[in-house]
Write a protein that holds these residues in place. Sequence first.
Motif, PDB file in Angstrom:
ATOM      1  N   UNK A  35       0.799  -1.245   0.000  1.00 25.91           N
ATOM      2  CA  UNK A  35       0.000   0.000   0.000  1.00 25.91           C
ATOM      3  C   UNK A  35       0.821   1.281   0.000  1.00 25.91           C
ATOM      4  N   UNK A  36       2.109   1.194  -0.297  1.00 30.11           N
ATOM      5  CA  UNK A  36       2.963   2.397  -0.270  1.00 30.11           C
ATOM      6  C   UNK A  36       2.597   3.356  -1.425  1.00 30.11           C
ATOM      7  N   UNK A  37       2.540   2.801  -2.625  1.00 27.85           N
ATOM      8  CA  UNK A  37       2.173   3.647  -3.773  1.00 27.85           C
ATOM      9  C   UNK A  37       0.723   4.125  -3.635  1.00 27.85           C
ATOM     10  N   UNK A  38      -0.122   3.257  -3.095  1.00 25.34           N
ATOM     11  CA  UNK A  38      -1.520   3.666  -2.888  1.00 25.34           C
ATOM     12  C   UNK A  38      -1.604   4.900  -1.990  1.00 25.34           C
ATOM     13  N   UNK A  39      -0.735   4.959  -0.994  1.00 29.77           N
ATOM     14  CA  UNK A  39      -0.744   6.118  -0.090  1.00 29.77           C
ATOM     15  C   UNK A  39      -0.384   7.393  -0.865  1.00 29.77           C
ATOM     16  N   UNK A  40       0.651   7.302  -1.687  1.00 29.69           N
ATOM     17  CA  UNK A  40       1.038   8.473  -2.499  1.00 29.69           C
ATOM     18  C   UNK A  40      -0.093   8.873  -3.446  1.00 29.69           C
ATOM     19  N   UNK A  41      -0.758   7.853  -3.970  1.00 30.61           N
ATOM     20  CA  UNK A  41      -1.870   8.112  -4.894  1.00 30.61           C
ATOM     21  C   UNK A  41      -2.991   8.884  -4.181  1.00 30.61           C
ATOM     22  N   UNK A  42      -3.228   8.514  -2.921  1.00 23.79           N
ATOM     23  CA  UNK A  42      -4.269   9.207  -2.139  1.00 23.79           C
ATOM     24  C   UNK A  42      -3.903  10.682  -1.976  1.00 23.79           C
ATOM     25  N   UNK A  43      -2.638  10.953  -1.654  1.00 23.36           N
ATOM     26  CA  UNK A  43      -2.195  12.347  -1.486  1.00 23.36           C
ATOM     27  C   UNK A  43      -2.310  13.093  -2.818  1.00 23.36           C
ATOM     28  N   UNK A  44      -1.873  12.426  -3.875  1.00 27.29           N
ATOM     29  CA  UNK A  44      -1.867  13.045  -5.207  1.00 27.29           C
ATOM     30  C   UNK A  44      -3.288  13.442  -5.632  1.00 27.29           C
ATOM     31  N   UNK A  45      -4.228  12.554  -5.368  1.00 26.15           N
ATOM     32  CA  UNK A  45      -5.617  12.840  -5.761  1.00 26.15           C
ATOM     33  C   UNK A  45      -6.150  14.077  -5.038  1.00 26.15           C
ATOM     34  N   UNK A  46      -5.746  14.233  -3.784  1.00 24.27           N
ATOM     35  CA  UNK A  46      -6.207  15.417  -3.042  1.00 24.27           C
ATOM     36  C   UNK A  46      -5.602  16.697  -3.614  1.00 24.27           C
ATOM     37  N   UNK A  47      -4.440  16.587  -4.243  1.00 24.21           N
ATOM     38  CA  UNK A  47      -3.809  17.773  -4.815  1.00 24.21           C
ATOM     39  C   UNK A  47      -4.311  18.047  -6.226  1.00 24.21           C
ATOM     40  N   UNK A  48      -4.443  16.990  -7.015  1.00 23.53           N
ATOM     41  CA  UNK A  48      -4.706  17.170  -8.450  1.00 23.53           C
ATOM     42  C   UNK A  48      -6.134  16.772  -8.864  1.00 23.53           C
ATOM     43  N   UNK A  49      -6.857  16.166  -7.951  1.00 23.64           N
ATOM     44  CA  UNK A  49      -8.244  15.804  -8.266  1.00 23.64           C
ATOM     45  C   UNK A  49      -8.395  14.537  -9.071  1.00 23.64           C
ATOM     46  N   UNK A  50      -7.269  13.950  -9.479  1.00 26.13           N
ATOM     47  CA  UNK A  50      -7.356  12.641 -10.144  1.00 26.13           C
ATOM     48  C   UNK A  50      -6.048  11.878  -9.951  1.00 26.13           C
ATOM     49  N   UNK A  51      -6.103  10.592 -10.263  1.00 25.36           N
ATOM     50  CA  UNK A  51      -4.947   9.739 -10.014  1.00 25.36           C
ATOM     51  C   UNK A  51      -3.838   9.966 -11.045  1.00 25.36           C
ATOM     52  N   UNK A  52      -2.639   9.523 -10.710  1.00 21.97           N
ATOM     53  CA  UNK A  52      -1.566   9.561 -11.711  1.00 21.97           C
ATOM     54  C   UNK A  52      -1.538   8.281 -12.530  1.00 21.97           C
ATOM     55  N   UNK A  53      -2.459   7.357 -12.203  1.00 23.88           N
ATOM     56  CA  UNK A  53      -2.552   6.146 -13.021  1.00 23.88           C
ATOM     57  C   UNK A  53      -3.745   6.288 -13.954  1.00 23.88           C
ATOM     58  N   UNK A  54      -3.639   5.686 -15.136  1.00 26.83           N
ATOM     59  CA  UNK A  54      -4.784   5.701 -16.039  1.00 26.83           C
ATOM     60  C   UNK A  54      -5.721   4.597 -15.597  1.00 26.83           C
ATOM     61  N   UNK A  55      -6.915   4.967 -15.211  1.00 29.55           N
ATOM     62  CA  UNK A  55      -7.808   3.922 -14.730  1.00 29.55           C
ATOM     63  C   UNK A  55      -9.226   4.425 -14.616  1.00 29.55           C
ATOM     64  N   UNK A  56     -10.111   3.476 -14.354  1.00 28.01           N
ATOM     65  CA  UNK A  56     -11.481   3.862 -14.031  1.00 28.01           C
ATOM     66  C   UNK A  56     -11.458   4.253 -12.567  1.00 28.01           C
ATOM     67  N   UNK A  57     -12.050   5.404 -12.251  1.00 27.75           N
ATOM     68  CA  UNK A  57     -11.927   5.890 -10.876  1.00 27.75           C
ATOM     69  C   UNK A  57     -12.586   4.973  -9.863  1.00 27.75           C
ATOM     70  N   UNK A  58     -13.573   4.200 -10.298  1.00 23.13           N
ATOM     71  CA  UNK A  58     -14.210   3.324  -9.309  1.00 23.13           C
ATOM     72  C   UNK A  58     -13.241   2.237  -8.814  1.00 23.13           C
ATOM     73  N   UNK A  59     -12.157   2.006  -9.571  1.00 20.15           N
ATOM     74  CA  UNK A  59     -11.146   1.040  -9.117  1.00 20.15           C
ATOM     75  C   UNK A  59     -10.403   1.512  -7.871  1.00 20.15           C
ATOM     76  N   UNK A  60     -10.547   2.800  -7.571  1.00 18.34           N
ATOM     77  CA  UNK A  60      -9.871   3.342  -6.392  1.00 18.34           C
ATOM     78  C   UNK A  60     -10.589   2.954  -5.105  1.00 18.34           C
ATOM     79  N   UNK A  61     -11.849   2.575  -5.254  1.00 18.49           N
ATOM     80  CA  UNK A  61     -12.634   2.215  -4.070  1.00 18.49           C
ATOM     81  C   UNK A  61     -12.239   0.824  -3.600  1.00 18.49           C
TER      82      UNK A  61
END
Length: 365
Positions: A35-61
């Motif tokens: 879950x290390x990268x997932x943690x960074x992804x969570x921070x990134x989403x709060x800054x940029x409003x979307x993930x740095x990975x190409x994906x369907x956003x529901x996959x984040x749940x």
Amino acid sequence: MYINSVNIEGFRNYGLQNVELSPGINVFYGNNAQGKTNFLEAVYICAMGKSFKFLKEKNLINFGSEFARVSVDYISDGMERTNSVLIKPDSKQIKVNETVIKKRLDLIGRLNVILFTPQELSIIKDGPAVRRKFIDLCAGQLRKKYLFALSQYNKVLAQKSKLLKDGYDSSLYVWNEQLAEYGSTIMWYRASLINKIKEMIEPIYNEITEKNEKLGIAYIKSIDFKDDFDQFRIKQHYMYHIQNISDREKEERVCLIGPHRDDIMFYINGKNAREFASQGQQRSIVLSLKLVEAELFKEQTGEYPVMLLDDIASELDIERRKFLFSKIKDKQVIITCTDGDKLNIEGKASYFYVENGKISCGNGS
Ligand SMILES: Nc1ncnc2c1ncn2[C@@H]1O[C@H](COP(=O)(O)OP(=O)(O)OP(=O)(O)O)[C@@H](O)[C@H]1O
Ligand SMILES: [Mg+2]
């Protein structure tokens, strides 16, 4: 600026998780797939409003959850703010403090982050689209007008592309006029930003390579204009070229010129890095770029952005790692690795152990 705390609920492999960060270096360590990268992804989403990975956003749940919520409390300009993002299977809501942000673009520039992952080597190796994305991300966080112009440009470009594709044959003047308006704003700022990066990156790259290599950068414009052109002249130039190429565009049924066709070239000792740079050289270029980006943010906003470094230190040799830490010690850094000890951080750092979607205070080993 720096983040005080990160709150996660039902995001990726996390349940409920609250983490208090230090304003300095924060190391997240643990085995693979914890879950290390997932943690960074969570921070990134709060800054940029979307993930740095190409994906369907529901996959984040989280697989077992109905929604995901992430929020960060941060200090910017001496004020405490909270950005939060709520993701449901078919919707997303972004808030700053308690105010709902309707357009993602309005979130950008509040909490600035710079992301550096091993995938970022693609900036050097891959096609021009990746380099355009790099410059757009940097420019967009630095300048609201750029972001607006870019989003308008892309809309008009999509409309014109569709018309061309469908074989529309009459005048495209209205679209060209708009493309020239937004496109010249984009190209003017790209040119000035790349010039700035060029100036700032030289000493940094020199330091990394101990003056053995010279790094060059060139903006490859799809519509050529001189450095001293102002925005108005670029637009005139743009109109002239886009009208000139109109018949060919109709023939080929695609938009042939504009910022969507730009590129950036990196040279090491005069040779194209895309073709000749070793892995280590590519890493050094990207590392230098990220450090320059941080300086640009500082220059423009008065504050350093938060650095998000995913698993990159392990790929740097000891000298480069030392160099990296000497350059980031005055910034807030969230860095992930599999073994905290191996980072050889001199001085203070906070350690967090990540295991199966749970984060606890660690000792770095
Ligand atoms: N929506 C989700 N729900 C639950 N678990 C998920 C979800 N999305 C991803 N995961 C899990 O998260 C884990 C990967 O997490 P992450 O990429 O953060 O690992 P990591 O600690 O960075 O590992 P590495 O060291 O290999 O990079 C995988 O086990 C994956 O199955
Ligand atoms: Mg990872």
